[in-house]
Scaffold this motif. Structure first.
Motif, PDB file in Angstrom:
ATOM      1  N   ASP A 187       0.829  -1.222   0.000  1.00  0.00           N
ATOM      2  CA  ASP A 187       0.000   0.000   0.000  1.00  0.00           C
ATOM      3  C   ASP A 187       0.856   1.261   0.000  1.00  0.00           C
ATOM      4  O   ASP A 187       0.407   2.330  -0.411  1.00  0.00           O
ATOM      5  N   ASN A 188       2.072   1.141   0.514  1.00  0.00           N
ATOM      6  CA  ASN A 188       2.973   2.300   0.545  1.00  0.00           C
ATOM      7  C   ASN A 188       4.395   1.801   0.274  1.00  0.00           C
ATOM      8  O   ASN A 188       5.223   1.727   1.180  1.00  0.00           O
ATOM      9  N   PRO A 189       4.679   1.400  -0.990  1.00  0.00           N
ATOM     10  CA  PRO A 189       5.984   0.791  -1.301  1.00  0.00           C
ATOM     11  C   PRO A 189       7.149   1.720  -0.958  1.00  0.00           C
ATOM     12  O   PRO A 189       7.078   2.931  -1.185  1.00  0.00           O
ATOM     13  N   GLN A 190       8.180   1.128  -0.405  1.00  0.00           N
ATOM     14  CA  GLN A 190       9.353   1.904   0.030  1.00  0.00           C
ATOM     15  C   GLN A 190      10.482   1.824  -0.996  1.00  0.00           C
ATOM     16  O   GLN A 190      10.604   0.853  -1.733  1.00  0.00           O
ATOM     17  N   ARG A 191      11.285   2.870  -0.992  1.00  0.00           N
ATOM     18  CA  ARG A 191      12.460   2.913  -1.874  1.00  0.00           C
ATOM     19  C   ARG A 191      13.677   2.960  -0.970  1.00  0.00           C
ATOM     20  O   ARG A 191      13.882   3.941  -0.255  1.00  0.00           O
ATOM     21  N   PHE A 192      14.452   1.874  -0.960  1.00  0.00           N
ATOM     22  CA  PHE A 192      15.557   1.830   0.013  1.00  0.00           C
ATOM     23  C   PHE A 192      16.744   1.027  -0.514  1.00  0.00           C
ATOM     24  O   PHE A 192      16.667   0.355  -1.547  1.00  0.00           O
ATOM     25  N   VAL A 193      17.830   1.092   0.251  1.00  0.00           N
ATOM     26  CA  VAL A 193      19.060   0.380  -0.093  1.00  0.00           C
ATOM     27  C   VAL A 193      19.194  -0.826   0.843  1.00  0.00           C
ATOM     28  O   VAL A 193      19.045  -0.697   2.058  1.00  0.00           O
ATOM     29  N   ALA A 194      19.448  -2.004   0.259  1.00  0.00           N
ATOM     30  CA  ALA A 194      19.718  -3.203   1.066  1.00  0.00           C
ATOM     31  C   ALA A 194      21.202  -3.520   0.930  1.00  0.00           C
ATOM     32  O   ALA A 194      21.701  -3.724  -0.174  1.00  0.00           O
ATOM     33  N   ASP A 195      21.909  -3.516   2.054  1.00  0.00           N
ATOM     34  CA  ASP A 195      23.357  -3.767   2.068  1.00  0.00           C
ATOM     35  C   ASP A 195      23.607  -5.148   2.676  1.00  0.00           C
ATOM     36  O   ASP A 195      23.378  -5.374   3.860  1.00  0.00           O
ATOM     37  N   ALA A 196      24.059  -6.088   1.840  1.00  0.00           N
ATOM     38  CA  ALA A 196      24.301  -7.462   2.324  1.00  0.00           C
ATOM     39  C   ALA A 196      25.710  -7.642   2.865  1.00  0.00           C
ATOM     40  O   ALA A 196      26.050  -8.721   3.358  1.00  0.00           O
ATOM     41  N   MET A 197      26.554  -6.614   2.761  1.00  0.00           N
ATOM     42  CA  MET A 197      27.946  -6.676   3.222  1.00  0.00           C
ATOM     43  C   MET A 197      28.680  -7.897   2.650  1.00  0.00           C
ATOM     44  O   MET A 197      29.543  -8.471   3.302  1.00  0.00           O
ATOM     45  N   TYR A 198      28.318  -8.317   1.452  1.00  0.00           N
ATOM     46  CA  TYR A 198      28.879  -9.498   0.767  1.00  0.00           C
ATOM     47  C   TYR A 198      28.571 -10.798   1.500  1.00  0.00           C
ATOM     48  O   TYR A 198      29.183 -11.832   1.248  1.00  0.00           O
ATOM     49  N   GLY A 199      27.618 -10.761   2.429  1.00  0.00           N
ATOM     50  CA  GLY A 199      27.300 -11.950   3.220  1.00  0.00           C
ATOM     51  C   GLY A 199      26.164 -12.757   2.614  1.00  0.00           C
ATOM     52  O   GLY A 199      25.651 -12.455   1.529  1.00  0.00           O
ATOM     53  N   SER A 200      25.731 -13.781   3.370  1.00  0.00           N
ATOM     54  CA  SER A 200      24.743 -14.710   2.815  1.00  0.00           C
ATOM     55  C   SER A 200      23.304 -14.201   2.925  1.00  0.00           C
ATOM     56  O   SER A 200      22.373 -14.933   2.604  1.00  0.00           O
ATOM     57  N   GLY A 201      23.138 -12.951   3.341  1.00  0.00           N
ATOM     58  CA  GLY A 201      21.804 -12.333   3.282  1.00  0.00           C
ATOM     59  C   GLY A 201      21.554 -11.727   1.908  1.00  0.00           C
ATOM     60  O   GLY A 201      20.500 -11.152   1.654  1.00  0.00           O
ATOM     61  N   ARG A 202      22.525 -11.875   1.008  1.00  0.00           N
ATOM     62  CA  ARG A 202      22.411 -11.214  -0.298  1.00  0.00           C
ATOM     63  C   ARG A 202      21.173 -11.692  -1.057  1.00  0.00           C
ATOM     64  O   ARG A 202      20.897 -12.877  -1.145  1.00  0.00           O
ATOM     65  N   GLY A 211       7.179  -7.933  -6.056  1.00  0.00           N
ATOM     66  CA  GLY A 211       5.730  -7.858  -6.244  1.00  0.00           C
ATOM     67  C   GLY A 211       5.043  -6.897  -5.297  1.00  0.00           C
ATOM     68  O   GLY A 211       3.827  -6.716  -5.363  1.00  0.00           O
ATOM     69  N   THR A 212       5.795  -6.270  -4.374  1.00  0.00           N
ATOM     70  CA  THR A 212       5.168  -5.303  -3.452  1.00  0.00           C
ATOM     71  C   THR A 212       5.275  -3.877  -3.993  1.00  0.00           C
ATOM     72  O   THR A 212       4.715  -2.961  -3.414  1.00  0.00           O
ATOM     73  N   GLY A 213       6.039  -3.704  -5.070  1.00  0.00           N
ATOM     74  CA  GLY A 213       6.216  -2.361  -5.624  1.00  0.00           C
ATOM     75  C   GLY A 213       7.392  -1.606  -5.017  1.00  0.00           C
ATOM     76  O   GLY A 213       7.683  -0.478  -5.412  1.00  0.00           O
ATOM     77  N   CYS A 214       8.086  -2.231  -4.041  1.00  0.00           N
ATOM     78  CA  CYS A 214       9.250  -1.563  -3.441  1.00  0.00           C
ATOM     79  C   CYS A 214      10.377  -1.472  -4.472  1.00  0.00           C
ATOM     80  O   CYS A 214      10.562  -2.383  -5.278  1.00  0.00           O
ATOM     81  N   GLU A 215      11.116  -0.370  -4.413  1.00  0.00           N
ATOM     82  CA  GLU A 215      12.313  -0.219  -5.254  1.00  0.00           C
ATOM     83  C   GLU A 215      13.515  -0.453  -4.354  1.00  0.00           C
ATOM     84  O   GLU A 215      13.785   0.356  -3.461  1.00  0.00           O
ATOM     85  N   ILE A 216      14.208  -1.549  -4.580  1.00  0.00           N
ATOM     86  CA  ILE A 216      15.315  -1.907  -3.686  1.00  0.00           C
ATOM     87  C   ILE A 216      16.623  -1.916  -4.460  1.00  0.00           C
ATOM     88  O   ILE A 216      16.779  -2.637  -5.437  1.00  0.00           O
ATOM     89  N   HIS A 217      17.544  -1.078  -4.003  1.00  0.00           N
ATOM     90  CA  HIS A 217      18.862  -1.033  -4.623  1.00  0.00           C
ATOM     91  C   HIS A 217      19.799  -1.829  -3.709  1.00  0.00           C
ATOM     92  O   HIS A 217      20.085  -1.406  -2.588  1.00  0.00           O
ATOM     93  N   GLU A 218      20.243  -3.003  -4.171  1.00  0.00           N
ATOM     94  CA  GLU A 218      21.119  -3.806  -3.323  1.00  0.00           C
ATOM     95  C   GLU A 218      22.579  -3.480  -3.587  1.00  0.00           C
ATOM     96  O   GLU A 218      22.995  -3.356  -4.736  1.00  0.00           O
ATOM     97  N   ILE A 219      23.331  -3.306  -2.503  1.00  0.00           N
ATOM     98  CA  ILE A 219      24.778  -3.106  -2.641  1.00  0.00           C
ATOM     99  C   ILE A 219      25.504  -4.245  -1.928  1.00  0.00           C
ATOM    100  O   ILE A 219      24.947  -4.904  -1.056  1.00  0.00           O
ATOM    101  N   ARG A 220      26.740  -4.456  -2.313  1.00  0.00           N
ATOM    102  CA  ARG A 220      27.599  -5.500  -1.734  1.00  0.00           C
ATOM    103  C   ARG A 220      26.851  -6.849  -1.716  1.00  0.00           C
ATOM    104  O   ARG A 220      26.862  -7.555  -0.715  1.00  0.00           O
ATOM    105  N   GLY A 221      26.209  -7.162  -2.845  1.00  0.00           N
ATOM    106  CA  GLY A 221      25.430  -8.393  -2.940  1.00  0.00           C
ATOM    107  C   GLY A 221      26.104  -9.459  -3.789  1.00  0.00           C
ATOM    108  O   GLY A 221      25.593 -10.562  -3.927  1.00  0.00           O
ATOM    109  N   GLU A 222      27.263  -9.122  -4.388  1.00  0.00           N
ATOM    110  CA  GLU A 222      27.949 -10.127  -5.208  1.00  0.00           C
ATOM    111  C   GLU A 222      28.859 -10.994  -4.333  1.00  0.00           C
ATOM    112  O   GLU A 222      29.115 -10.666  -3.187  1.00  0.00           O
ATOM    113  N   MET A 223      29.321 -12.088  -4.890  1.00  0.00           N
ATOM    114  CA  MET A 223      30.192 -12.998  -4.134  1.00  0.00           C
ATOM    115  C   MET A 223      31.576 -12.377  -3.998  1.00  0.00           C
ATOM    116  O   MET A 223      32.224 -12.057  -4.992  1.00  0.00           O
TER     117      MET A 223
END
Length: 479
Positions: A187-202, A211-223
């Motif tokens: 109902d109120n999609p958020q626009r935020f940054v997800a930082d996985a710190m290169y860990g297994s939360g990536r 599918g919720t409409g959120c705009e998520i920019h992931e950083i440090r998500g690669e191996m």
């Protein structure tokens, strides 16, 4: 060098003492401990099933495969994660699949040169201290008797069905959907940054919110097994990349998980670190005031007293435990607990497993922001105006020699000051180290490390000056 298997398992430097050979010995001891009469074998669990997961560290996948080979050779059916996974997803898988135990290859938030083993109980949380002690007994016993580990060929174990690959995320996500309200987020999609710190939360938070409409920019998500040269620990000094992403406009706030995603941190729109103290207090407020939930609050001795002030307001019980999520888990399993957590970022709440979980707390934060229509900075300001002010700092002081905890506790209790920073010392707690609680609800905690000659000094004050005064006093103790 002897292998010490503590309450959080075993951690060591890769190729120094964390070797394939030592790992096989530890795995054999785990097999022996789980097969023994000392291991909790309730009727609902499959005594021959063990779940194995691993993080993004150097060789973690290979190490996990080696654990599976040893356990298979001991007659266990192992469910081996098909890729790196968050610790809480593996813990949930243990419970979901009715396995008797779980093994997670991770050194959590430690430096990149480390790897480790975390042991999980059938209830979906860290194995009990007694279970971990049992593993250590078998390590020493097997060494004394010169008994080597059993080992099965990986391919043969696969063909025999003793090693089965699985993806822990689908059932974990299904469970999270019962605890996170995605309708509020949509109902109120958020626009935020997800930082996985290169860990297994990536990719985890981003995938869940598809599918919720959120705009998520992931950083440090690669191996990147070297974690870009920083400790994958979600504390302010390691979050330069997240701060840059938020200030560059990639999102209006940030959420961050540690190396194995059992810890959470956040950043507001101004680039200020929002620590776990504030995340836990905001979560408690939301769960009670917006969701109408009830239950006790559990926090460690080093976690904010904002929680005490909220608990008193809501008329709910508050428990204080020594440092370590296993102490929180004990209470979560035996009492009606609404939320439990610690200052390092391990937090869980009612309906979930008794395990720190970074992704679920990040998602709850997204839900809170969507429901409030406010920015994270505004929510924190309101919290502090309501139950604050609360300023927090921690320093680790090197000692010239290791000090016995009992000796330090006795000394600090006997030599307790009458006042610090103009406020009276109104209470002294010895739950874990020594904690001076001041008349204005500020506090100072001094804890010797159990593993190195370090004194950990924590302070929460009602002003920056008070924090300074408390830490200043804490420093004199180390001299």
């Amino acid at each position: 060098m002897p292998i010490h298997f503590g309450t959080d398992g075993w951690r060591a430097v890769i190729s120094d003492s964390f070797t394939f050979s030592n790992l096989r010995m530890v795995s054999q001891a785990i097999a022996d401990a789980v097969a023994s009469d000392h291991w909790d074998k309730s009727e609902s669990v499959d005594a021959k099933k063990i779940v194995i997961g691993y993080d993004t560290r150097f060789l973690s996948d290979r190490f996990a495969g080696e654990v599976a080979r040893v356990l298979a050779a001991n007659g266990f059916t192992t469910l081996l994660a098909q890729s790196d996974s968050p610790t809480p997803a593996i813990s949930y898988a243990v419970k979901h699949h009715n396995a008797i135990a779980g093994v997670m290859i991770t050194a959590s938030h430690n430096a990149p040169r480390y790897n480790g083993v975390k042991l999980k109980g059938g209830f979906g949380g860290s194995a009990l201290p007694e279970q971990c002690r049992r593993v250590e007994v078998y390590i020493n016993d097997n060494e004394e008797q010169a008994r080597g580990p059993n080992l099965m060929d990986f391919k043969k174990a696969r063909e025999a069905g003793l090693i089965q690959r699985f993806n822990p995320l689908p059932v974990y996500f299904e469970h999270l959907r019962t605890l996170i309200n995605t309708d509020i987020i949509a109902d109120n999609p958020q626009r935020f940054v997800a930082d996985a710190m290169y860990g297994s939360g990536r990719g985890v938070i981003k995938s869940f919110l598809q599918g919720t409409g959120c705009e998520i920019h992931e950083i440090r998500g690669e191996m990147n097994p070297g974690f870009g040269g920083v400790h994958p620990e979600p504390i302010a000094k390691y979050l330069g990349a997240l701060s840059s992403a938020v200030s560059s406009g990639f999102g209006s706030f940030g959420v961050v998980t540690d190396g194995d995603a059992d810890r959470i941190g956040a950043m507001d729109e101004r680039g200020n670190f929002v620590d776990p103290h504030k995340i836990m207090a905001l979560s408690l407020k939301y769960l009670v005031e917006k969701r109408g939930m009830t239950g006790a609050v559990v926090r460690t001795v080093s976690t904010t007293r904002m929680l005490d002030r909220l608990a008193n307001r809501y008329g709910v019980k508050i428990y204080e435990t020594p440092v370590g999520f296993n102490h929180i888990a004990d209470i979560m399993m035996n009492e009606d607990v609404l939320i439990g957590g610690e200052e390092s970022g391990g937090i869980s709440f009612k309906g979930h497993i008794p395990e720190g979980d970074g992704p679920i707390m990040g998602l709850l934060l997204v839900e809170m922001l969507a429901a409030s229509g406010k920015s994270l900075g505004e929510m924190v300001d309101e919290l502090l105006a309501d139950v604050g002010p609360a300023f927090y700092e921690r320093v680790d002081l090197r000692l010239s020699r290791p000090v016995a905890k009992a000796e330090m506790t006795e000394f600090l209790t006997k030599k307790a000051p009458a006042e610090i920073g103009g406020a009276k010392v109104s209470e002294i707690s010895q739950r874990d180290g020594v904690k001076y609680i001041m008349s204005d609800d500020s506090w100072l905690l001094v804890r010797p490390s159990g593993t190195e000659p370090v004194l950990r000094v924590y302070a929460e004050g009602r002003s920056q000056e008070m924090v300074k005064a408390l830490l200043g006093y804490g420093r004199t103790v180390a001299e």
